[in-house]
Design an enzyme around this catalytic site. Structure first.
Site, PDB file in Angstrom:
ATOM      1  N   GLY A  46     -32.461  40.114  29.022  1.00  0.00           N
ATOM      2  CA  GLY A  46     -31.277  41.068  29.703  1.00  0.00           C
ATOM      3  C   GLY A  46     -31.786  42.688  29.432  1.00  0.00           C
ATOM      4  O   GLY A  46     -32.338  42.729  28.096  1.00  0.00           O
ATOM      5  N   GLN A  51     -31.202  51.656  29.250  1.00  0.00           N
ATOM      6  CA  GLN A  51     -32.314  51.524  28.293  1.00  0.00           C
ATOM      7  C   GLN A  51     -33.727  52.028  28.611  1.00  0.00           C
ATOM      8  O   GLN A  51     -34.454  52.089  27.640  1.00  0.00           O
ATOM      9  CB  GLN A  51     -32.302  49.697  27.935  1.00  0.00           C
ATOM     10  CG  GLN A  51     -30.831  49.268  27.240  1.00  0.00           C
ATOM     11  CD  GLN A  51     -31.052  47.903  27.109  1.00  0.00           C
ATOM     12  OE1 GLN A  51     -30.783  47.004  27.924  1.00  0.00           O
ATOM     13  NE2 GLN A  51     -31.594  47.730  25.754  1.00  0.00           N
ATOM     14  N   CYS A  94     -30.697  43.110  20.740  1.00  0.00           N
ATOM     15  CA  CYS A  94     -30.877  44.007  21.558  1.00  0.00           C
ATOM     16  C   CYS A  94     -32.289  44.809  21.767  1.00  0.00           C
ATOM     17  O   CYS A  94     -32.744  45.200  20.507  1.00  0.00           O
ATOM     18  CB  CYS A  94     -29.601  45.383  21.228  1.00  0.00           C
ATOM     19  SG  CYS A  94     -29.685  46.429  22.707  1.00  0.00           S
ATOM     20  N   LEU A  95     -32.768  44.921  22.696  1.00  0.00           N
ATOM     21  CA  LEU A  95     -34.022  45.490  22.736  1.00  0.00           C
ATOM     22  C   LEU A  95     -34.212  47.122  22.443  1.00  0.00           C
ATOM     23  O   LEU A  95     -35.194  47.497  21.821  1.00  0.00           O
ATOM     24  CB  LEU A  95     -34.856  45.364  24.312  1.00  0.00           C
ATOM     25  CG  LEU A  95     -35.047  44.018  24.800  1.00  0.00           C
ATOM     26  CD1 LEU A  95     -35.630  44.100  26.045  1.00  0.00           C
ATOM     27  CD2 LEU A  95     -35.948  43.219  24.060  1.00  0.00           C
ATOM     28  N   HIS A 136     -22.953  41.879  27.273  1.00  0.00           N
ATOM     29  CA  HIS A 136     -23.661  42.879  26.398  1.00  0.00           C
ATOM     30  C   HIS A 136     -24.353  43.965  27.205  1.00  0.00           C
ATOM     31  O   HIS A 136     -24.259  44.940  26.905  1.00  0.00           O
ATOM     32  CB  HIS A 136     -24.681  41.815  25.727  1.00  0.00           C
ATOM     33  CG  HIS A 136     -25.743  42.695  25.090  1.00  0.00           C
ATOM     34  ND1 HIS A 136     -26.013  42.672  23.560  1.00  0.00           N
ATOM     35  CD2 HIS A 136     -26.723  43.757  25.451  1.00  0.00           C
ATOM     36  CE1 HIS A 136     -27.053  43.346  23.094  1.00  0.00           C
ATOM     37  NE2 HIS A 136     -27.493  44.102  24.228  1.00  0.00           N
ATOM     38  N   GLU A 137     -24.822  43.253  28.432  1.00  0.00           N
ATOM     39  CA  GLU A 137     -25.305  44.297  29.400  1.00  0.00           C
ATOM     40  C   GLU A 137     -24.360  45.232  30.139  1.00  0.00           C
ATOM     41  O   GLU A 137     -24.643  46.524  30.214  1.00  0.00           O
ATOM     42  CB  GLU A 137     -26.227  43.559  30.517  1.00  0.00           C
ATOM     43  CG  GLU A 137     -27.474  42.635  29.870  1.00  0.00           C
ATOM     44  CD  GLU A 137     -28.383  43.397  28.946  1.00  0.00           C
ATOM     45  OE1 GLU A 137     -28.475  44.457  29.015  1.00  0.00           O
ATOM     46  OE2 GLU A 137     -28.866  42.620  28.091  1.00  0.00           O
ATOM     47  N   HIS A 140     -23.720  48.056  27.958  1.00  0.00           N
ATOM     48  CA  HIS A 140     -24.705  49.165  27.828  1.00  0.00           C
ATOM     49  C   HIS A 140     -24.286  50.445  29.128  1.00  0.00           C
ATOM     50  O   HIS A 140     -24.547  51.480  28.750  1.00  0.00           O
ATOM     51  CB  HIS A 140     -25.828  48.830  28.217  1.00  0.00           C
ATOM     52  CG  HIS A 140     -26.765  48.326  26.984  1.00  0.00           C
ATOM     53  ND1 HIS A 140     -27.240  49.043  26.190  1.00  0.00           N
ATOM     54  CD2 HIS A 140     -27.305  47.122  26.837  1.00  0.00           C
ATOM     55  CE1 HIS A 140     -27.886  48.200  25.102  1.00  0.00           C
ATOM     56  NE2 HIS A 140     -27.933  47.110  25.552  1.00  0.00           N
TER      57      HIS A 140
HETATM   58 ZN    ZN Z   1     -28.876  45.707  24.418  1.00  0.00          ZN
END
Ligand code: ZN
Length: 164
Positions: A46, A51, A94-95, A136-137, A140
């Site tokens: 995701g 991000q 998380c990236l 989660h996304e 963001h």
């Molecule tokens: Zn994340």
């Protein structure tokens, strides 16, 4: 298409609220294509607009590509319209916070309304990994990270273990 640079915590842009997508343009389609390419290149499931510094309410997700069952989906202007009473705790990476897994407790099932790239409105239920990933996304887009769900104590513990 291009792989974009993924912003890393504590970049302040990751803590900002994103603006709704007002127009469904070719530029938005190009942004989403870049988001998919960036997500796959980083081996993620995701990725949300902020991000990569794109402060729009958009995220992409592909829950099954690593298991050979690709299901790429783009979510514009997502809204969670139902949250189950039942909760589930999952270890979330998380990236934007590489190397850190945070145990986050969330509703185990949700219903999401969103728009596709052409502006069409969709509604669908999510549970299991899908529910975790969508929440989660979606977080963001409101400037909320996994670390923000932890108690101060748990957060300090996670950072002490994972940060050099
Ligand atoms: Zn994340």
């Amino acid at each position: 298409m291009a792989v974009r640079t993924i912003l890393r915590w504590p970049d302040p842009r990751l803590s900002l609220e994103c603006a709704p997508v007002e127009t469904f343009t070719r530029e938005m389609r190009a942004l989403v294509a870049d988001m998919f390419e960036t997500m796959y290149a980083a081996s993620g499931r995701g990725l949300a607009g902020p991000q990569i510094g794109a402060m729009h309410r958009v995220f992409v997700m592909d829950a099954g590509w690593k298991e050979g069952m690709p299901e790429p989906q783009a979510f514009l202007n997502p809204t969670i319209t139902y949250r189950s009473q039942e909760r589930a705790t999952a270890a979330e990476g998380c990236l934007s916070i590489p190397g850190i897994m945070a145990f986050v407790t969330r509703p185990s099932a949700i219903r999401l309304r969103w728009q596709g790239l052409d502006g069409t409105t969709y509604v669908a239920p999510f549970d299991g990994f899908g529910a975790t990933c969508v929440q989660h996304e979606n977080d963001h887009l409101d400037g909320v990270l996994t670390l923000d769900h932890l108690t101060a104590e748990a957060r300090a513990e996670v950072l002490a273990i994972c940060m050099p």
